[in-house]
Design a protein around this motif. Structure first.
Motif, mmCIF file in Angstrom:
data_model
loop_
_atom_site.group_PDB
_atom_site.id
_atom_site.type_symbol
_atom_site.label_atom_id
_atom_site.label_comp_id
_atom_site.label_asym_id
_atom_site.label_seq_id
_atom_site.Cartn_x
_atom_site.Cartn_y
_atom_site.Cartn_z
ATOM 1 N N THR A 176 23.021 -3.226 132.441
ATOM 2 C CA THR A 176 21.870 -3.948 131.914
ATOM 3 C C THR A 176 20.619 -3.650 132.716
ATOM 4 O O THR A 176 19.539 -3.434 132.146
ATOM 5 N N ILE A 177 20.754 -3.603 134.031
ATOM 6 C CA ILE A 177 19.605 -3.267 134.886
ATOM 7 C C ILE A 177 19.082 -1.876 134.550
ATOM 8 O O ILE A 177 17.870 -1.658 134.419
ATOM 9 N N GLN A 178 19.986 -0.917 134.398
ATOM 10 C CA GLN A 178 19.546 0.440 134.042
ATOM 11 C C GLN A 178 18.808 0.457 132.712
ATOM 12 O O GLN A 178 17.777 1.130 132.564
ATOM 13 N N ALA A 179 19.331 -0.277 131.733
ATOM 14 C CA ALA A 179 18.683 -0.298 130.411
ATOM 15 C C ALA A 179 17.315 -0.969 130.492
ATOM 16 O O ALA A 179 16.332 -0.480 129.903
ATOM 17 N N GLY A 182 15.094 1.745 132.548
ATOM 18 C CA GLY A 182 14.928 3.094 132.009
ATOM 19 C C GLY A 182 14.580 3.169 130.545
ATOM 20 O O GLY A 182 13.917 4.113 130.105
ATOM 21 N N VAL A 183 15.001 2.161 129.780
ATOM 22 C CA VAL A 183 14.790 2.188 128.328
ATOM 23 C C VAL A 183 13.636 1.285 127.916
ATOM 24 O O VAL A 183 12.769 1.681 127.130
ATOM 25 N N TYR A 184 13.612 0.077 128.470
ATOM 26 C CA TYR A 184 12.658 -0.928 127.990
ATOM 27 C C TYR A 184 11.431 -1.091 128.873
ATOM 28 O O TYR A 184 10.508 -1.827 128.519
ATOM 29 N N GLU A 294 21.893 8.515 122.504
ATOM 30 C CA GLU A 294 20.510 9.007 122.598
ATOM 31 C C GLU A 294 19.926 8.727 123.975
ATOM 32 O O GLU A 294 19.230 9.578 124.551
ATOM 33 N N TRP A 295 20.187 7.545 124.517
ATOM 34 C CA TRP A 295 19.698 7.226 125.865
ATOM 35 C C TRP A 295 20.228 8.237 126.872
ATOM 36 O O TRP A 295 19.486 8.714 127.729
ATOM 37 N N MET A 296 21.522 8.528 126.783
ATOM 38 C CA MET A 296 22.136 9.462 127.733
ATOM 39 C C MET A 296 21.560 10.855 127.581
ATOM 40 O O MET A 296 21.252 11.529 128.573
ATOM 41 N N ALA A 297 21.431 11.306 126.345
ATOM 42 C CA ALA A 297 20.908 12.657 126.108
ATOM 43 C C ALA A 297 19.486 12.790 126.634
ATOM 44 O O ALA A 297 19.093 13.861 127.120
#
Length: 337
Positions: A176-179, A182-184, A294-297
């Motif tokens: 969750t921390i990574q998301a 890195g994502v949000y 998609e996040w990983m790629a």
């Protein structure tokens, strides 16, 4: 084929089973690696109320499609894939509104039906998601854990204005921390745990500040720091957390709970309504596999940071013991088939 089976609670064996043949609409996967989750340990110990025995456990798995059932395109043979453990009916109310993870006839691979701790597994073709060649095998095995984070984040809609507080620096908290980072694009993330080594993992995975709440009052500590979280995620799954989180939260905050505790907790309705707090719950994942792939790629997340141990599947007992007992050094354990 060899399969890791929990015959009854506390009775785990590696047994020979017939090679399964895919039914119409199914594929068969030759498993390469699988991750151990806390729910696997709960089934092993007899603490999962949904599991039926005997059961081949495992719901985090990666491999290659080596056989197909009727109606599945032959071109799928050879695909590198991960398996979504959520098998739903497709026609009940939750399924129709995009919530197959709480399908009224939900079947979870590794819980209600046999899972991925086996050399081969069959599952519906739509549950096998292709992995791009750019994603290494070990990282691909980590897709399912990140779908848990993706599911709660999708509901809570984090953003750059948020101050996030994450309870628990285990696998759910770290993904969750990574998301969030890195994502949000959440700029302020505080991780709370009772183990210093876990908090060090949280910092390595994107937390700006870490707090060990084993010896201090969290509310007082946040007050001293002038922090009022706008987004709180309970990835520690203790019934005492939700009442505390409601008290800590900023007005208009969102709280996400990911636990399955049956223990009761007492909530103050005024504390929720006066600040118009929104509370979300999250179970499994709701079609989040393509999103996480998609996040990983795109390298928005780094699953390799969570993998601390790897074992041959024949050493599953040792692997489970380390996962269960070494909370200071162990995060994710992969079994190799």
């Amino acid at each position: 084929m060899k399969s890791i089976t929990v015959q009854q609670p506390e009775q785990l064996v590696i047994e020979d089973r017939p090679l399964p043949q895919p039914l119409a609409g199914e594929v068969r996967i030759r498993v390469v690696s699988a991750g151990i989750c806390g729910s696997d340990v709960h089934i092993y110990r007899g603490h999962n109320p949904f599991a039926k025995y005997p059961r081949v456990i495992g719901h985090e798995f990666f491999g290659h499609i080596d056989a197909i059932g009727a109606g599945v395109p032959p071109s799928r043979i050879g695909e590198r894939v991960v398996g979504d453990p959520v098998v739903s009916c497709g026609h009940c109310y939750p399924c129709q509104v995009g919530r197959p993870n709480v399908c009224s006839e939900l079947s979870v691979i590794g819980v209600h039906r046999d899972g991925g701790f086996s050399e081969y597994i069959t599952l519906p073709a739509q549950n096998a998601h292709r992995i791009p060649d750019s994603i290494p095998d070990d990282n691909a095995t980590m897709v399912e854990p990140f779908t848990i984070a993706a599911n709660i984040c999708q509901q809570m809609a984090p953003g750059p204005l948020d101050i996030a507080l994450v309870y628990g620096a285990g696998p759910m908290g770290l993904t969750t921390i990574q998301a969030l980072r890195g994502v949000y694009g959440v700029k302020t993330i505080i991780a709370v745990d009772r183990i210093d080594e876990r908090l060090a993992m949280a910092a390595a995975n994107g937390a700006d500040r870490t707090i060990n709440n084993s010896q201090l009052d969290l509310a007082s500590e946040l007050h001293k720091l002038a922090i009022r979280p706008t987004l709180i995620v309970d990835a520690a799954c203790h019934p005492a957390i939700l009442p505390e989180a409601i008290g800590l939260a900023s007005p208009a905050a969102r709280i996400g709970i990911m636990g399955f505790s049956a223990e009761p907790c007492i909530l103050n309705q005024q504390a929720i309504t006066s600040k118009e707090i929104t509370i979300y719950s999250s179970r499994l994942n709701s079609n989040r596999f393509p999103q996480v792939i998609e996040w990983m790629a795109a390298r928005k997340i780094s699953p390799e940071k969570l993998i601390t141990h790897q074992f041959d599947f024949s050493q599953v007992i040792d692997a489970m013991k380390i996962f269960e007992s070494d909370q200071k050094q162990c995060c994710k354990v992969l079994l190799k088939f």
